[in-house]
Design an enzyme around this catalytic site. Structure first.
Site, PDB file in Angstrom:
ATOM      1  N   CYS A 112       4.500   3.113  15.253  1.00 20.91           N
ATOM      2  CA  CYS A 112       4.576   4.176  16.265  1.00 20.91           C
ATOM      3  C   CYS A 112       3.204   4.714  16.657  1.00 20.91           C
ATOM      4  O   CYS A 112       3.086   5.459  17.641  1.00 20.91           O
ATOM      5  CB  CYS A 112       5.451   5.321  15.759  1.00 20.91           C
ATOM      6  SG  CYS A 112       4.714   6.297  14.430  1.00 20.91           S
ATOM      7  N   HIS A 124      10.185   3.467  -7.455  1.00 21.55           N
ATOM      8  CA  HIS A 124       9.128   4.455  -7.229  1.00 21.55           C
ATOM      9  C   HIS A 124       8.095   3.979  -6.204  1.00 21.55           C
ATOM     10  O   HIS A 124       6.998   4.529  -6.130  1.00 21.55           O
ATOM     11  CB  HIS A 124       8.436   4.819  -8.547  1.00 21.55           C
ATOM     12  CG  HIS A 124       9.300   5.648  -9.453  1.00 21.55           C
ATOM     13  ND1 HIS A 124       8.992   5.905 -10.767  1.00 21.55           N
ATOM     14  CD2 HIS A 124      10.480   6.271  -9.227  1.00 21.55           C
ATOM     15  CE1 HIS A 124       9.948   6.648 -11.305  1.00 21.55           C
ATOM     16  NE2 HIS A 124      10.863   6.882 -10.388  1.00 21.55           N
ATOM     17  N   VAL A 183       4.669   0.567  -9.944  1.00 16.14           N
ATOM     18  CA  VAL A 183       4.301   0.407  -8.533  1.00 16.14           C
ATOM     19  C   VAL A 183       3.403  -0.806  -8.319  1.00 16.14           C
ATOM     20  O   VAL A 183       3.010  -1.096  -7.188  1.00 16.14           O
ATOM     21  CB  VAL A 183       3.623   1.685  -7.973  1.00 16.14           C
ATOM     22  CG1 VAL A 183       4.600   2.856  -8.010  1.00 16.14           C
ATOM     23  CG2 VAL A 183       2.355   2.035  -8.741  1.00 16.14           C
ATOM     24  N   GLU A 213       9.336   1.925 -29.369  1.00 14.03           N
ATOM     25  CA  GLU A 213       9.890   2.884 -30.319  1.00 14.03           C
ATOM     26  C   GLU A 213      11.204   3.372 -29.735  1.00 14.03           C
ATOM     27  O   GLU A 213      11.423   3.241 -28.531  1.00 14.03           O
ATOM     28  CB  GLU A 213       8.938   4.056 -30.528  1.00 14.03           C
ATOM     29  CG  GLU A 213       8.578   4.741 -29.220  1.00 14.03           C
ATOM     30  CD  GLU A 213       7.490   5.786 -29.376  1.00 14.03           C
ATOM     31  OE1 GLU A 213       6.951   5.914 -30.479  1.00 14.03           O
ATOM     32  OE2 GLU A 213       7.204   6.469 -28.392  1.00 14.03           O
ATOM     33  N   CYS A 223      -0.168   4.494  12.136  1.00  7.34           N
ATOM     34  CA  CYS A 223       0.948   3.596  11.841  1.00  7.34           C
ATOM     35  C   CYS A 223       0.889   2.391  12.778  1.00  7.34           C
ATOM     36  O   CYS A 223       0.633   2.538  13.966  1.00  7.34           O
ATOM     37  CB  CYS A 223       2.254   4.361  12.038  1.00  7.34           C
ATOM     38  SG  CYS A 223       3.744   3.346  12.058  1.00  7.34           S
ATOM     39  N   ASN A 225      12.222  -1.596 -26.656  1.00 15.82           N
ATOM     40  CA  ASN A 225      11.163  -0.603 -26.530  1.00 15.82           C
ATOM     41  C   ASN A 225      10.252  -0.636 -27.751  1.00 15.82           C
ATOM     42  O   ASN A 225      10.647  -1.108 -28.818  1.00 15.82           O
ATOM     43  CB  ASN A 225      11.776   0.792 -26.371  1.00 15.82           C
ATOM     44  CG  ASN A 225      10.903   1.738 -25.557  1.00 15.82           C
ATOM     45  OD1 ASN A 225       9.940   1.311 -24.913  1.00 15.82           O
ATOM     46  ND2 ASN A 225      11.222   3.007 -25.595  1.00 15.82           N
ATOM     47  N   ALA A 266       7.494  -5.577 -25.529  1.00 11.44           N
ATOM     48  CA  ALA A 266       8.298  -6.240 -24.499  1.00 11.44           C
ATOM     49  C   ALA A 266       7.880  -7.698 -24.342  1.00 11.44           C
ATOM     50  O   ALA A 266       8.723  -8.556 -24.045  1.00 11.44           O
ATOM     51  CB  ALA A 266       8.151  -5.501 -23.171  1.00 11.44           C
ATOM     52  N   CYS A 277       4.950   5.158   6.902  1.00  9.27           N
ATOM     53  CA  CYS A 277       4.657   6.113   7.970  1.00  9.27           C
ATOM     54  C   CYS A 277       5.528   7.352   7.787  1.00  9.27           C
ATOM     55  O   CYS A 277       6.758   7.259   7.771  1.00  9.27           O
ATOM     56  CB  CYS A 277       4.922   5.484   9.337  1.00  9.27           C
ATOM     57  SG  CYS A 277       4.690   6.657  10.691  1.00  9.27           S
TER      58      CYS A 277
HETATM   59 ZN   LIG Z   1       5.200   5.164  12.403  1.00 11.22          ZN
END
Ligand SMILES: [Zn+2]
Length: 167
Positions: free
Chosen positions: A74, A44, A28, A138, A71, A136, A154, A52
């Site tokens: 709205c 994700h 994220v 592992e 928001c 990876n 990586a 919102c």
């Molecule tokens: Zn909204």
């Protein structure tokens, strides 16, 4: 946190690769963007975004987000972090699935391979004919689905692979 050599290499691939390419991240943070990647899906969600719960509008957000924040669209006081919580459907699954079906090469980077739906991506890609490579630290829980597993950090394996692809 700063973009590491793996982020930098993927961004370089994104810039240089003329064909189809899609980076799908479960992270994220915005390290891929800061490295310069453009063809990117945050399945994700993103820390630097607010969603919102009333109208579904997402907006850039970098400040604290206390409950009741209104928001910008709205006006309803229902802004929440734009993050996919446990039990919620990840974002853009149709676009991801379409890419998996078209891919010539599927590379999994630094995942446990234990959390669905992402853990199932390799099976879809392979079923539709992609070469499958795992990078990876592992062998992952789904390692046996991959034709090739490269074990290591990586920050080394991704630049190596990108050099191979662009070389
Ligand atoms: Zn909204």
């Amino acid at each position: 946190m700063r973009p590491n050599p793996a982020h930098e290499a993927l961004a370089a691939l994104d810039r240089a690769w003329g064909g189809g390419l899609l980076i799908v991240t479960q992270n994220v943070d915005d390290l891929h963007e800061r490295a310069g990647a453009r063809r990117l899906i945050h399945m994700h969600g993103e820390l630097r975004s607010a969603l919102c719960a009333a109208c579904g509008r997402a907006e850039p957000w970098s400040d604290p987000l206390p409950p009741g924040t209104p928001c910008g669209g709205c006006g309803e006081p229902r802004l929440r972090p734009d993050i996919v919580f446990f039990g919620e459907m990840p974002y853009q699954m149709e676009a991801i699935d379409a890419s998996l079906r078209q891919a010539d090469l599927f590379v999994s980077i630094g995942t446990s391979g234990a959390v669905y739906p992402a853990a199932g991506f390799v099976q879809t890609a392979r079923h539709y004919g992609a070469r499958t490579v795992e990078l990876n630290l592992e062998p992952s829980a789904g390692s046996f689905y991959f034709e090739e597993s490269r074990i290591g950090p990586a920050s080394m394996l991704v630049p190596d692979l990108v050099r191979e692809l662009l070389g």
